[in-house]
Design a protein around this motif. Structure first.
Motif, PDB file in Angstrom:
ATOM      1  N   GLN A  60      19.972  62.108   7.585  1.00 30.05           N
ATOM      2  CA  GLN A  60      20.136  60.680   7.262  1.00 30.05           C
ATOM      3  C   GLN A  60      19.648  60.379   5.848  1.00 30.05           C
ATOM      4  O   GLN A  60      20.256  59.583   5.132  1.00 30.05           O
ATOM      5  N   ASP A  61      18.569  61.016   5.452  1.00 29.20           N
ATOM      6  CA  ASP A  61      18.024  60.745   4.112  1.00 29.20           C
ATOM      7  C   ASP A  61      18.940  61.284   3.024  1.00 29.20           C
ATOM      8  O   ASP A  61      19.186  60.623   2.021  1.00 29.20           O
ATOM      9  N   LYS A 113      16.272  63.346  10.563  1.00 30.01           N
ATOM     10  CA  LYS A 113      15.891  62.443   9.474  1.00 30.01           C
ATOM     11  C   LYS A 113      16.396  62.997   8.144  1.00 30.01           C
ATOM     12  O   LYS A 113      16.830  62.248   7.273  1.00 30.01           O
TER      13      LYS A 113
END
Lengths: 129, 259
Positions: free
Chosen positions: B174-175, B171
């Protein structure tokens, strides 16, 4: 050489157990003897593998629920206590912290370290009259 | 005698020279050419491209070097040349594509059949923070494993699995959405990051890995497959329930007996 393969086999089982746990938790799969499998992994040899941290992490998650039967958790506490007698010192410290947490979560297990039988027998006599 | 020379200064020199050449667009094939000085310019351009091609061959060969310092530096040089070629392509004014062919040649060198490439893969982890590298690596890994068709040898398999384990699509990655090769606005939509596409690549890789279990797989490979599953693949699987048989068989692999 045989012991090496046992360690290797144990590491594979441990990793698979973590995968099974994810399936149980998130995808409604059932595995009937999961706690027995986890219990069987607490052997003296595990302290000489690099996956012991993962085993303790997994055990902490598995035993975190307060809805578990007390006798199940007591079995783990007893086994961990016996292992702490023969484990390396740094691992013994971790085991003791773990046992402490289990005793705090499951208050009924206090009798494992502090039995209060005489008072209980008096209570029972009251109802016999 | 040349083989005993330290590689690192040579690699660093080549890197500086060709990154500068790429930035100056000396190798760019322009569509509108002035015919008067085209012959000399064309000859120079072709000569530069040949030297560039030779540089790539040498640097890729360096990834297979026995010394871990040289192999790690070769990888870093390759990635810097890849990034520069992405930003300043040879055939276009604008950065429209991620240089996948170059990435494929780098990964082919890392996933070696002959020797373990753990130190190189450790160096490669530095690039796992870039979203475009992670996406294109999973795409390339799915192609590599499909072309391999079956379990090659233990060293190849372990290198492949270690590399897969080095590029988790977390995550955080992706962030942050950091890009090694920032593309121009004219880049086609297919080049941009799309989670569902990357998920498809990860699933393809896992399905191909499952085919390895049809033949006898060494314990070390089995263990590494489980690690890759737990760390990188499980969160992105489309049908995780299909893992049940594999995990149950793996559970029974353990030699511990419940008392």
């Amino acid at each position: 050489m045989v012991i090496f393969f046992i360690y290797l086999g144990g590491a594979v089982s441990l990793l698979a157990l973590q995968g099974v746990f994810t399936l149980i938790q998130k995808h409604n799969i059932t595995y009937p003897n999961i706690y027995e499998k986890l219990y069987s992994m607490f052997e003296p040899e595990i302290f000489h593998t690099k996956f012991k941290a993962r085993l303790f992490y997994l055990a902490d998650i598995f035993l975190s629920s307060t809805h578990l039967p007390e006798n199940l958790v007591a079995a783990f506490v007893k086994r961990l206590a016996r292992l702490s007698l023969i484990s390396p010192p740094q691992d013994a410290v971790i085991i003791l912290y773990f046992i402490g947490n289990l005793l705090l979560r499951h208050l009924g297990l206090k009798r494992l370290i502090s039995a209060s039988e005489p008072e209980e027998s008096k209570l029972n006599e009251k109802y016999w009259r | 005698m040349l083989e005993n020379l330290p590689l690192t200064p040579i690699l660093l020199t080549l890197e500086v020279v060709f990154v500068e050449v790429l930035k100056r667009r000396d190798m760019l094939t322009s569509s509108s050419e002035d015919k008067k000085d085209s012959e000399a310019a064309t000859k120079y351009r072709d000569w530069l491209k040949e030297r560039y091609g030779e540089t790539w061959s040498l640097v890729l060969k360096g990834i297979g070097s026995d010394k871990s310092v040289d192999s790690s530096q070769s990888l870093i040089t390759c990635m810097k040349l890849l990034a520069a070629e992405g930003k300043y392509p040879l055939d276009n004014e604008d950065a429209l594509h991620f240089p996948r062919k170059r990435l494929r040649s780098i990964l082919d060198c890392i996933i070696s059949e002959k020797r373990s490439q753990l130190s190189v893969i450790q160096s490669f982890k530095e690039y796992a923070q870039y979203l475009d590298v992670v996406q294109n690596c999973w795409n390339t890994l799915s192609i590599i494993i499909k072309k391999a068709a079956s379990f090659k040898n233990e060293t190849w398999a372990l290198n492949y699995l270690e590399l897969a384990n080095a590029i988790p699509l977390s995550k955080a990655v992706q962030d942050e959405a950091k890009l090694l090769v920032p593309l121009s606005d004219k880049a086609p939509g297919a080049e941009l990051f799309e989670y569902n596409n990357t998920r498809k690549f990860i699933n393809r890789v896992w399905h191909s890995l499952m085919l390895w279990l049809n033949s006898d797989v060494p314990e070390a490979v089995h263990k590494q497959m489980l690690i890759v599953l737990l760390e990188c693949v499980l969160a992105h699987l489309e049908k995780p329930v299909l893992l049940t048989d594999f995990l149950m068989d793996s559970l029974d692999c353990g030699k511990y007996n419940p008392r």
